[in-house]
Write a protein that holds these residues in place. Structure first.
Motif, PDB file in Angstrom:
ATOM      1  N   GLY A   1      -0.024   4.222   0.714  1.00 21.18           N
ATOM      2  CA  GLY A   1      -0.362   5.279   1.621  1.00 21.18           C
ATOM      3  C   GLY A   1      -1.303   6.489   1.093  1.00 21.18           C
ATOM      4  N   ASN A   2      -1.409   6.190  -0.675  1.00 21.43           N
ATOM      5  CA  ASN A   2      -2.154   7.284  -0.867  1.00 21.43           C
ATOM      6  C   ASN A   2      -3.466   6.932  -1.230  1.00 21.43           C
TER       7      ASN A   2
ATOM      8  N   HIS B   1       0.867  -1.252  -0.133  1.00 18.26           N
ATOM      9  CA  HIS B   1       0.097  -0.056  -0.056  1.00 18.26           C
ATOM     10  C   HIS B   1       0.922   1.268   0.037  1.00 18.26           C
TER      11      HIS B   1
END
Length: 207
Positions: free
Chosen positions: A166-167, A164
């Motif tokens: 994180g966006n 992932h």
């Protein structure tokens, strides 16, 4: 319900833009748009005169293919959007964004909307603590989506969480440690990054 099962890269080429239907492949040089940025078929590179109806149709098809929905579903969402307060075109896109499969994709728990639909159908997610396996469920602000306890050991799920980036979109919050996310607020038109002229879809269905 009938669903397109052919090569999805042809759909991107037909619309002349990336629809992000193949997950990670869409971000590589192997993307069909990067290699052959013209419509499929023997007449794909020929110049065609586009009518007003043709423009409206292309916008509608573009949205259908982005979200992976059928024509009957598209009509249903349009009628819902038309009855709701506000601008019909924006209401339509908001409804599509709030589909469970799209929210799972936006949370980063699937690499594509098609993969998100499959994961939801296989029962990997809980909505507000209850199992939901219908991808077309429309969510609301405050709803929480969480990966089932038993599904967290799945290699696929673990890989998606580990990679992932994180966006996520600003109307969704994600807690990777808890394998869950929630809808902070319903998206506005500015939050929806799909390059589509939704007013053409409204004109098409209003005839």
């Amino acid at each position: 319900m009938a669903r397109y099962t052919g090569p999805v890269c042809r759909l991107c080429r037909r619309e002349g833009m990336k629809l992000f239907l193949k997950g990670d492949k869409c971000y590589t040089e192997q993307c069909a748009i990067t290699r052959r940025n013209y419509a499929p078929g023997q007449h794909g590179q020929s110049r065609k005169k586009v009518t007003e109806y043709g423009m409206q149709l292309r916008e509608k098809q573009k949205v259908r293919r982005f979200y992976g929905i059928s024509e009957s579903q598209m009509v249903k969402y349009f009628l819902m959007a038309d009855k709701a307060k506000g601008i019909t075109g924006e209401n339509l896109l908001r409804l599509l964004e709030l589909r469970l499969d799209n929210v799972v994709y936006r949370m980063g728990f699937a690499s594509s909307r098609a993969e998100a639909r499959q994961l939801v159908t296989h029962g990997h997610f809980l909505v507000n603590g209850s199992k939901v396996d219908i991808p077309s469920v429309i969510l609301s602000a405050g709803d929480t989506i969480q990966v089932k306890e038993k599904s967290r050991s799945s290699e696929k799920i673990k890989s998606l969480i580990e990679n992932h980036n994180g966006n996520t979109v600003k109307w969704i919050s994600v807690d990777l440690d808890q394998f869950k996310g929630s809808i902070v607020t319903e998206p506005t038109r500015e939050d929806i990054d799909i390059p589509v002229e939704e007013h053409l879809i409204v004109e098409l269905y209003s005839k």
